[in-house]
Design an enzyme around this catalytic site. Structure first.
Site, short mmCIF file in Angstrom:
data_model
loop_
_atom_site.label_atom_id
_atom_site.label_comp_id
_atom_site.label_asym_id
_atom_site.label_seq_id
_atom_site.Cartn_x
_atom_site.Cartn_y
_atom_site.Cartn_z
N ALA A 65 -6.40 -2.77 -0.90
CA ALA A 65 -6.69 -2.61 -2.33
C ALA A 65 -5.58 -3.25 -3.17
O ALA A 65 -4.42 -3.26 -2.76
CB ALA A 65 -6.80 -1.13 -2.66
N GLY A 114 -7.12 -1.35 2.86
CA GLY A 114 -8.57 -1.56 2.69
C GLY A 114 -9.12 -2.64 3.62
O GLY A 114 -10.28 -2.59 4.02
N GLU A 117 -9.71 -0.82 6.67
CA GLU A 117 -10.86 0.10 6.47
C GLU A 117 -12.20 -0.65 6.53
O GLU A 117 -13.20 -0.10 6.96
CB GLU A 117 -10.69 0.85 5.15
CG GLU A 117 -9.60 1.92 5.25
CD GLU A 117 -9.18 2.46 3.91
OE1 GLU A 117 -8.85 1.66 3.02
OE2 GLU A 117 -9.20 3.70 3.73
N GLU A 137 -0.74 2.97 3.67
CA GLU A 137 -0.80 3.77 2.43
C GLU A 137 0.29 4.83 2.36
O GLU A 137 0.77 5.17 1.27
CB GLU A 137 -2.19 4.43 2.30
CG GLU A 137 -3.34 3.44 2.09
CD GLU A 137 -3.93 2.86 3.36
OE1 GLU A 137 -3.33 3.04 4.45
OE2 GLU A 137 -5.00 2.23 3.28
N1 COA Z 1 -2.25 -5.67 -3.76
C1 COA Z 1 -1.92 -6.61 -4.67
N2 COA Z 1 -1.25 -7.74 -4.37
C2 COA Z 1 -0.92 -7.93 -3.08
C3 COA Z 1 -1.25 -7.00 -2.08
C4 COA Z 1 -1.95 -5.83 -2.47
N3 COA Z 1 -2.36 -4.92 -1.57
N4 COA Z 1 -0.78 -7.44 -0.91
C5 COA Z 1 -0.19 -8.63 -1.17
N5 COA Z 1 -0.28 -8.92 -2.47
C6 COA Z 1 0.22 -10.11 -3.15
C7 COA Z 1 1.72 -10.02 -3.45
O1 COA Z 1 1.94 -9.33 -4.67
C8 COA Z 1 2.09 -11.48 -3.52
O2 COA Z 1 1.68 -11.99 -4.77
P1 COA Z 1 2.77 -12.67 -5.74
O3 COA Z 1 3.30 -13.83 -4.95
O4 COA Z 1 2.00 -13.06 -6.95
O5 COA Z 1 3.82 -11.62 -5.98
C9 COA Z 1 1.21 -12.13 -2.48
O6 COA Z 1 0.11 -11.23 -2.30
C10 COA Z 1 1.88 -12.31 -1.14
O7 COA Z 1 2.36 -11.07 -0.69
P2 COA Z 1 3.90 -10.82 -0.29
O8 COA Z 1 4.15 -9.36 -0.39
O9 COA Z 1 4.79 -11.71 -1.06
O10 COA Z 1 3.86 -11.31 1.24
P3 COA Z 1 4.81 -10.81 2.40
O11 COA Z 1 4.57 -11.74 3.53
O12 COA Z 1 6.21 -10.64 1.93
O13 COA Z 1 4.27 -9.35 2.81
C11 COA Z 1 2.59 -7.68 3.27
C12 COA Z 1 2.99 -9.17 3.34
C13 COA Z 1 1.14 -7.54 3.71
C14 COA Z 1 3.51 -6.89 4.21
C15 COA Z 1 2.80 -7.18 1.82
O14 COA Z 1 2.13 -8.07 0.95
C16 COA Z 1 2.27 -5.80 1.58
O15 COA Z 1 2.91 -4.83 1.93
N6 COA Z 1 1.08 -5.69 0.93
C17 COA Z 1 0.51 -4.41 0.59
C18 COA Z 1 -0.18 -3.80 1.79
C19 COA Z 1 -0.69 -2.41 1.44
O16 COA Z 1 0.07 -1.49 1.25
N7 COA Z 1 -2.01 -2.27 1.36
C20 COA Z 1 -2.65 -1.03 1.10
C21 COA Z 1 -2.82 -0.78 -0.34
S1 COA Z 1 -3.56 0.81 -0.62
#
Ligand code: COA
Length: 297
Positions: A65, A114, A117, A137
């Site tokens: 999400a 998500g 999921e 999460e």
């Molecule tokens: N929601 C919104 N934006 C997200 C996202 C999310 N769930 N996951 C990644 N992005 C975006 C980042 O903000 C970034 O955008 P930006 O460059 O404009 O800031 C881009 O995607 C790349 O992500 P980034 O975090 O820079 O990549 P990374 O390789 O350092 O890390 C993850 C990868 C997957 C570990 C990290 O993006 C992350 O933890 N995402 C969230 C995962 C999560 O908690 N999902 C469940 C949500 S309920």
């Protein structure tokens, strides 16, 4: 603005691609709404018999999400967060779970939150050897909200699921296979061919039978065995008047290849389907089971 979900139809299979690659295909509200719209259209389109769902770009299936967006909903309070975020996401995963045509997730990379999921909800999933899964999460101090506390324990068992839910640690495609979350792993370059091949193997069969099996499993899996068997019998009864069942039986007896009609709506004798339904009602009323599953709409 770029299309949030790309759709490409080929050989009766729709490939839907989550298309926010620079955001790791995070599921914002507009993308979820668009995907739901497309599923509505596909479900009643006889030219499409199966769906493959994947993510755009080199890195992600979906990172879950959209945190920026739903944090605004959270700030607006529980009512807004439930309506705009939780119910929307649950609507999507429930729709994928109960879809009457096979949906195959082709998990091409990160499937976190998500994204994971979605893999839990769809009936079939193939993972690239680059896929990586997580239930992160807990790191945000919240439980999963698109069905992740409910489907993963049913798929993988309570303790295996809880370890993932409570640590938030990522896990490999190999572990996803062991947990029953994906059917198999293939080399990255072979992901889409493998998903298409699985679709093709299913599409050689009757579309009505495919729909009946998908529905029986999706409905029955959360019921007790007595109610589940009633769902199974009901799905069979609905297929009795179809041309495809007649053709399948005749072709077997005549030792020839069956030629199925194609449409899952194709019922030759609707009155018989209604009679079967009445008979099921009667059996239920006579106490064979306490509750009767809802008939298909
Ligand atoms: N929601 C919104 N934006 C997200 C996202 C999310 N769930 N996951 C990644 N992005 C975006 C980042 O903000 C970034 O955008 P930006 O460059 O404009 O800031 C881009 O995607 C790349 O992500 P980034 O975090 O820079 O990549 P990374 O390789 O350092 O890390 C993850 C990868 C997957 C570990 C990290 O993006 C992350 O933890 N995402 C969230 C995962 C999560 O908690 N999902 C469940 C949500 S309920």
């Amino acid at each position: 603005m770029a299309e949030l979900v790309l759709c490409e139809n080929h050989d009766r299979v729709a490939v839907l691609t989550l298309n926010r690659p620079d955001k790791l295909n995070a599921l914002n509200y507009a993308l979820i709404d668009r995907l739901l719209e497309m599923l509505d259209r596909i479900e009643t389109d006889d030219a499409v018999r199966a769906v493959i769902l994947t993510g755009a770009g080199e890195r992600a299936f979906s990172a879950g999400a959209d945190i920026h967006e739903f944090s605004v909903s959270v700030a607006a309070g529980a009512d807004v967060a439930l309506r705009d975020f939780v119910m929307r996401g649950q609507r999507l995963t429930a729709r994928l779970e109960a879809f009457r045509k096979p949906v195959i997730a082709a998990v091409n990379g990160i499937a976190f939150g998500g994204g994971c999921e979605i893999a839990e909800a769809v009936p079939l999933a193939i993972a690239s050897d680059r896929a990586l899964f997580a239930k992160p999460e807990i790191n945000l101090a919240m439980p999963p909200t698109f069905g992740g506390t409910q489907r993963l324990p049913r798929l993988a068992g309570r303790k295996r699921a809880l370890e993932l839910l409570l640590t938030g640690e990522s896990f490999s495609a190999e572990r996803a296979v062991e947990l029953g979350l994906v059917n198999r792993i293939v080399p990255h370059a072979e992901l889409m061919p493998a998903a298409r091949d699985l679709a093709r193997r299913i599409l050689s069969h009757s579309a009505t039978a495919v729909a009946g099996i998908l529905t029986a499993v999706a409905r029955g899996i959360n019921l007790g065995i007595a109610e589940g068997l009633l769902v199974e019998a009901e799905q069979f009864a609905r297929l009795v008047p179809t041309a495809d069942l007649r053709e399948g039986l005749d072709a077997w007896m005549e030792r020839r290849k069956p030629a199925f009609g194609g449409s899952w709506m194709h019922i030759t004798r609707p009155s018989e389907a209604r009679r079967a339904s009445v008979a099921m009602d009667r059996a239920a009323a006579q106490g064979e089971t306490a509750t009767r599953p809802r008939m298909l709409g």
